[in-house]
Scaffold this active site. Structure first.
Site, PDB file in Angstrom:
ATOM      1  N   GLU A 121       1.049  -1.229   0.091  1.00 14.75           N
ATOM      2  CA  GLU A 121      -0.325   0.276   0.085  1.00 14.75           C
ATOM      3  C   GLU A 121       0.980   1.055   0.262  1.00 14.75           C
ATOM      4  O   GLU A 121       0.551   1.793  -0.607  1.00 14.75           O
ATOM      5  CB  GLU A 121      -1.124   0.020   1.609  1.00 14.75           C
ATOM      6  CG  GLU A 121      -2.142  -1.106   0.977  1.00 14.75           C
ATOM      7  CD  GLU A 121      -2.421  -1.498   2.222  1.00 14.75           C
ATOM      8  OE1 GLU A 121      -4.259  -0.981   1.929  1.00 14.75           O
ATOM      9  OE2 GLU A 121      -2.452  -1.768   3.046  1.00 14.75           O
ATOM     10  N   GLU A 141      -4.879  -9.616   2.433  1.00 15.56           N
ATOM     11  CA  GLU A 141      -5.275  -8.813   4.123  1.00 15.56           C
ATOM     12  C   GLU A 141      -5.988  -9.928   4.127  1.00 15.56           C
ATOM     13  O   GLU A 141      -6.672 -10.961   4.922  1.00 15.56           O
ATOM     14  CB  GLU A 141      -5.883  -7.957   3.770  1.00 15.56           C
ATOM     15  CG  GLU A 141      -4.938  -6.774   4.590  1.00 15.56           C
ATOM     16  CD  GLU A 141      -3.872  -6.262   3.202  1.00 15.56           C
ATOM     17  OE1 GLU A 141      -2.686  -5.175   3.256  1.00 15.56           O
ATOM     18  OE2 GLU A 141      -4.190  -7.233   2.282  1.00 15.56           O
TER      19      GLU A 141
END
Length: 267
Positions: A121, A141
């Site tokens: 990210e 995730e």
């Protein structure tokens, strides 16, 4: 005894170097690292002598594997971790790089090894990405009952074709550096031993440009991305207004006419 800093921050020749420094845990980001990073990004943004940032990870194995899940599990066991979703508002280190939407200075990511979860990210929030051939990118995730809440869901689906992005988001499948380059997520792939030198060529090219022009370009490109073309032309961009009336806007053409290198003042 004071603890060793989680992040190294060095400034020289208009370049700020931000290095995540927990190589023993593949630069996993705990709350204290986020706190340190917030102070560093504040300083980088405020220091007019810093024209570009370079984000990297200490050691040879990872930029970062993302959130320190051992810390998260411990905090949950102790009842200290509230349920979380998208963004970092109200958490240590806010706003994190992934939410500094008005940061007009360019940030270059130098990626060696793993860039997973929050590490990926961070990469997605950078402007230029140089990766070693052995770099691996992933947002795993969903496999952990989590979501890529630091913008991975939003940025990957904007930076890749929809089905390609969903394929990675819904499965957590990794991608190689070469595949990331083919998809446009990476600007250049380098042999592991050449990563530093290749990254420096990008940094040098940025520093050669007028800093106010660079910030105006980034601001305009970012803010206009979702606008119709006519609206993009009609929108006001503060950094462009500053560049337009700056000494640098005069210096550039003058230096070209005089066949010399420009001397940027950033004002």
């Amino acid at each position: 005894m004071p603890q060793r800093p989680r992040v190294r921050y060095e400034k020289s020749a208009h370049v700020a170097r931000i290095t995540l420094d927990r190589p023993e845990v593949l630069n996993a980001m705990d709350l204290r690292m986020h706190e340190e990073l917030a102070e560093i990004w504040d300083d980088f943004e405020a220091d007019d002598d810093m024209w570009v940032g370079v984000l990297s990870g200490a050691g040879s194995r990872a930029l970062s594997v993302g959130q320190d899940l051992k810390e998260l599990a411990r905090r949950e066991q102790e009842g200290q971790a509230a349920p979380s979703t998208f963004g970092s508002r109200g958490k240590p280190g806010w706003p994190r790089l992934t939410e500094r939407f008005d940061l007009a200075k360019p940030v270059v990511a130098k990626v060696r090894g793993y860039a997973l979860g929050g590490g990926f990210e961070l990469v997605l929030a950078c402007d230029i990405v140089v990766a070693s051939h052995d770099a691996t990118f992933a947002l795993p995730e969903a496999r952990l009952g989590l979501v890529a809440g630091a913008g991975g869901v939003f940025r990957l689906s904007r930076q890749l074709p929809w089905k390609t992005a969903m394929g990675h988001l819904l499965t957590g499948r990794p991608m190689t550096a070469q595949r990331a380059y083919e998809l446009g997520l990476v600007n250049e792939v380098a042999a592991s031993g050449d990563l530093d030198d290749v990254t420096e060529t990008w940094v040098t090219d940025i520093v050669r440009c007028a800093p106010l022009a660079v910030r105006a370009v980034k601001e305009a490109a970012t803010k206009s991305a979702a606008l119709p073309l006519e609206s993009a032309f009609a929108t006001r961009y503060p950094w462009e207004e500053r560049r337009m009336h700056s000494d640098d806007a005069v210096e550039g053409p003058r230096a070209f006419a005089e066949k010399r290198e420009p001397e940027w003042q950033a004002r």
